[in-house]
Enzyme design. Structure first.
Site, PDB file in Angstrom:
ATOM      1  N   ASP A 229     -31.043 -37.446  -2.831  1.00 36.35           N
ATOM      2  CA  ASP A 229     -32.428 -38.655  -3.629  1.00 36.35           C
ATOM      3  C   ASP A 229     -32.432 -39.793  -3.010  1.00 36.35           C
ATOM      4  O   ASP A 229     -30.685 -39.488  -2.688  1.00 36.35           O
ATOM      5  CB  ASP A 229     -32.856 -38.060  -5.160  1.00 36.35           C
ATOM      6  CG  ASP A 229     -33.794 -39.346  -5.370  1.00 36.35           C
ATOM      7  OD1 ASP A 229     -35.097 -39.700  -4.758  1.00 36.35           O
ATOM      8  OD2 ASP A 229     -34.578 -38.874  -6.669  1.00 36.35           O
TER       9      ASP A 229
HETATM   10  C1  BGC Z   1     -37.586 -40.883  -5.858  1.00 32.86           C
HETATM   11  C2  BGC Z   1     -38.677 -39.482  -5.029  1.00 32.86           C
HETATM   12  C3  BGC Z   1     -38.934 -39.708  -3.816  1.00 32.86           C
HETATM   13  C4  BGC Z   1     -37.931 -40.552  -3.107  1.00 32.86           C
HETATM   14  C5  BGC Z   1     -38.216 -41.164  -1.722  1.00 32.86           C
HETATM   15  C6  BGC Z   1     -36.797 -41.432  -5.104  1.00 32.86           C
HETATM   16  O1  BGC Z   1     -36.979 -42.653  -6.351  1.00 32.86           O
HETATM   17  O2  BGC Z   1     -36.217 -40.328  -7.295  1.00 32.86           O
HETATM   18  O3  BGC Z   1     -38.907 -37.782  -5.850  1.00 32.86           O
HETATM   19  O4  BGC Z   1     -38.921 -39.023  -2.769  1.00 32.86           O
HETATM   20  O5  BGC Z   1     -37.466 -41.677  -3.782  1.00 32.86           O
HETATM   21  O6  BGC Z   1     -39.132 -41.787  -1.770  1.00 32.86           O
END
Ligand code: BGC
Length: 754
Positions: A229
């Protein structure tokens, strides 16, 4: 492909390899131009594409894309075909916007109704979440676009999401929190999996070797790469070692250099680095091959799909006296109330927030569909901010009183639910609740249309005659609401999560959001309906519930066998008939109940479902198939799924609280489920296999003539007293046997070995 990969691997320098495991920028992997290795674009996700305009990075200035309903809405359709078609449409938009990997779907379980990100997740039930996720991945990947199954694992709250440790026992982890991921991996093989921010039992998900290597790859057969993530890597070397391949976002040159140095100094094995690079490059190759330069998508056609999809996600919660669908030819005036009718809330905040191609409003579409013969009035009802405005309330009530019907658009404003923070409670704003109460006081024919991403309390539920749950229905949700209100679409959604009567009734109430960096999943397996069932707590609306403008009857449940082993499959047939006057769709839901088990088990668990469309009077037979796993629990002592012999009851119906059909099946398990006895095994477990007399008569010490006195077998009180004693201690204390050998011999006999 393998040939190309081999050539690249031979030519890449150590620095280049290290660089490939760290993103190039916020949304791209690195390119290595001298070798012609391209970079690929990974973008959110999940209910549409958020691709930033050129030159922007973070933020929401994105290229327009179709905003489909969010996951809680989609799952309420209970339609795998629908999810697949949404996936296909988004896949086509990925081709047009040059996105190679879509960051979704999210299949985390809704452990708490307060989870800020519940709108982005499918369900409280792992089978429903898994089936929805698998269908969505199939759809997107049918276009040659990759998906990223997220957030692996136990990312079930926003509170301290980057540091919290989800403390969950092995059985619950397997049966509840990993099952949806497992189903998606095994059915649809997503190209990537996203490792979550949080820790699982004390270990960061991005460093969790057991989850990433053992479970995900070895057990489930995942072949793609694992991406972190955004910002979830805390220790690059530890995460690579654990099988976490790509660190995002990028531009972390210091980490790249440090990793290369570690390999050079022999502190980090190059083979491990190579493995991650290969996994990443395989997906780079696969997705680049599918690139379609110059592709575009038909925004109007996709908007039409979004409208049809949104309508199929509506759940009709209440419809007293058949108030809905509204019949324009019998109406003179409709009062439309609530700002959401003009400024719809149709998606959630955070990383999934996209720039829609257009937005429909309910008021516009209602006016259009009702035609000139019906007067449509409008009142705001509540202000933009969370504040009760008496003037707006009075105006709304007055308008409502003068009309034939009032339709209120209410729910949760963006500040009430979002990625990044959890909900404080499950209440709607006081201004919305008051509005519904005031209008219902003066207008008996009131309909409430809700826009919210997760369960809400409805203290006003007795007031309106009809309630429609519209969720966060995407950019066409306004038009879809009109379609459902006027009967152009017959609602067929079913709740994908339980709506509790009050927050205090929710399963996680005592263990959310945790303290001192840990959140204990104290309710164990009893998440969602599994909890309400077991505690006999009546919810406001149960899991799987939803009405229709027509009626259905389920009859003729038939199973292909009443005796089975865990090697057989069980075919369950159910007939569904549309007994009303309109075409409609019904969801047949199948739950399995274990009537007696050595383990604590939920009262029932959803194992299969099917959605059927029927014309008035039409009947269809549905066949659902159950396999061993559908009867199993996870045995954490032996680390395996386990089916017990005995009776299972199969329940079928149209909601978790309405299961009129049942069949009984005797299971004869071929698994040796018996645990081996040892000195600390409890006597009560021995008594599951032997009578007290049988067990104690085996106890003897030939060298001393010692053994349990005959009176002991017959003394019921003493037998009960000994139940929770380890058998080694029973031998010593009740049988007066001191020789370790004699005790070992007894235990061998109990294990059937001597
Ligand atoms: C989120 C993800 C997301 C990623 C990219 C993170 O803060 O938890 O779900 O895909 O950011 O934006």
């Amino acid at each position: 492909m393998e040939q190309q990969l081999k050539e690249w691997m031979e030519q890449l320098t150590l620095e280049e390899k290290a660089a490939l495991t760290v993103g190039g920028d916020f949304w791209h992997t690195r390119s290595i131009e001298r070798l012609g290795i391209p970079s690929i674009s990974l973008n959110d996700g999940p209910h549409g594409i958020r691709k930033p305009k050129a030159g922007t990075d973070v933020g929401f200035d994105s290229l327009p894309a179709t905003c489909f309903p969010t996951a809680s809405a989609l799952a309420s359709s209970w339609s795998v075909e629908l999810l697949e078609s949404v996936g296909q449409a988004i896949g086509d938009e990925c081709l047009a916007l040059d996105v190679q990997v879509l960051l979704g779907p999210g299949v985390n379980i809704k452990r708490s109704p307060r989870g800020g990100r519940n709108f982005e997740y499918y369900s409280e039930d792992p089978v429903l979440a898994g089936e929805m996720g698998a269908a969505f991945v199939r759809g997107v990947q049918s276009r040659g676009i990759g998906t990223s199954l997220k957030h692996f694992a136990c990312n079930n709250q926003e509170h301290e999401r980057m540091t919290i440790s989800s403390e969950v026992d092995e059985r619950t982890l397997r049966e509840i929190y990993l099952t949806a991921f497992e189903r998606v991996i095994k059915q649809s093989q997503p190209m990537t999996v996203m490792a979550a921010y949080n820790k699982v039992n004390g270990i960061y998900a991005t460093e969790h070797r057991e989850l990433l290597e053992q479970v995900l790859r070895e057990e489930w057969g995942f072949t793609g790469f694992v991406v972190s993530d955004w910002g979830a890597v805390n220790d690059k070397a530890a995460s690579l070692r654990a099988g976490m391949d790509l660190q995002m976002p990028g531009r972390d040159e210091e980490t790249v250099q440090r990793l290369a140095d570690m390999v050079r100094n022999g502190e980090f094995p190059e083979t491990v680095l190579n493995q991650s690079v290969e996994r990443i490059l395989r997906i780079v190759l696969a997705t680049m091959r599918n690139r379609k330069p110059g592709a575009s998508f038909d925004a109007e056609a996709h908007h039409a799909v979004a409208r049809q999809v949104a309508a199929e996600c509506f759940v009709l919660l209440k419809n007293e006296g058949g108030l809905l669908p509204l019949q324009p030819d019998k109406l003179r005036s409709v009062s439309v109330i609530g700002q959401f009718a003009k400024q719809p809330r149709y998606q959630g905040s955070g990383s999934s927030q996209i720039e829609p191609t257009r937005v429909d409003t309910a008021i516009e579409q209602l006016k259009k569909s009702l035609g000139d013969q019906v007067t449509v009035s409008y009142a705001d009802g509540y202000p933009g901010e969370d504040r009760v405005d008496e003037e707006l309330l009075n105006e709304a009530a007055q308008q409502a009183a003068e009309a034939d019907v009032a339709v209120i658009f209410a729910g949760l404003p963006p500040s009430f639910e979002s990625e990044g923070f959890d909900r404080r409670n499950i209440d709607m704003p006081a201004s919305h609740n008051r509005l519904i109460e005031e209008v219902c006081r003066v207008q008996p024919n009131t309909v409430v249309v809700l826009s919210n991403g997760s369960a809400v309390a409805m203290p006003w539920i007795q007031g309106p005659k009809a309630v429609l749950e519209g969720w966060l229905g995407g950019q066409a949700s306004g038009a879809a609401a009109a379609d459902v209100l006027l009967g152009a679409v017959n609602p067929s959604g079913k709740l994908s999560e339980t709506f509790p009567m009050r927050l205090e009734d929710a399963p996680d109430f005592l263990n959310f959001p945790g303290e001192e960096g840990k959140v204990r999943y104290g309710e164990g397996l009893y998440v969602g309906y599994r909890y309400y069932d077991k505690k006999r707590i009546e919810p406001l609306f149960p899991f799987g519930y939803g009405l229709s403008y027509t009626t259905f009857e389920l009859t003729g449940m038939d199973v292909n066998r009443h005796h089975m082993t865990d090697r057989d499959t069980l075919e369950v047939k159910v007939c569904v008939r549309n007994t009303g006057a309109r075409p409609g769709s019904e969801v047949v839901q199948l739950y399995v109940q274990d009537t007696e088990s050595r383990m604590a088990r939920p009262i029932k668990e959803l194992k299969a479902f099917a959605k059927v469309s029927l014309q008035p009077g039409e009947e269809k037979e549905v066949t659902l198939v159950l396999q061993a796993r559908d009867f199993a629990y996870y045995d954490s002592e032996r680390s395996t799924w386990c089916v017990e012999s005995g009776e299972f009851v199969i329940l079928a119906g149209t909601s978790s609280a309405d299961l009129p059909l049942r069949a009984s099946v005797m299971m004869e398990s071929t698994q040796k489920v018996q645990a081996r006895f040892h000195a600390m095994s409890l006597f009560k477990d021995v008594l599951k296999r032997y009578t007290a007399a049988e067990a104690l008569q085996m106890l003897a010490d030939p060298s001393t003539g010692g053994g349990a006195p005959a009176g002991l077998y017959k003394d019921e009180f003493l037998i009960t007293f000994m139940m929770d004693m380890p058998i080694g201690k029973i031998a010593k204390m009740m049988g007066n046997i001191q020789s370790e050998q004699a005790i070992a011999d007894w235990i061998s006999k109990l294990n059937g070995e001597a």
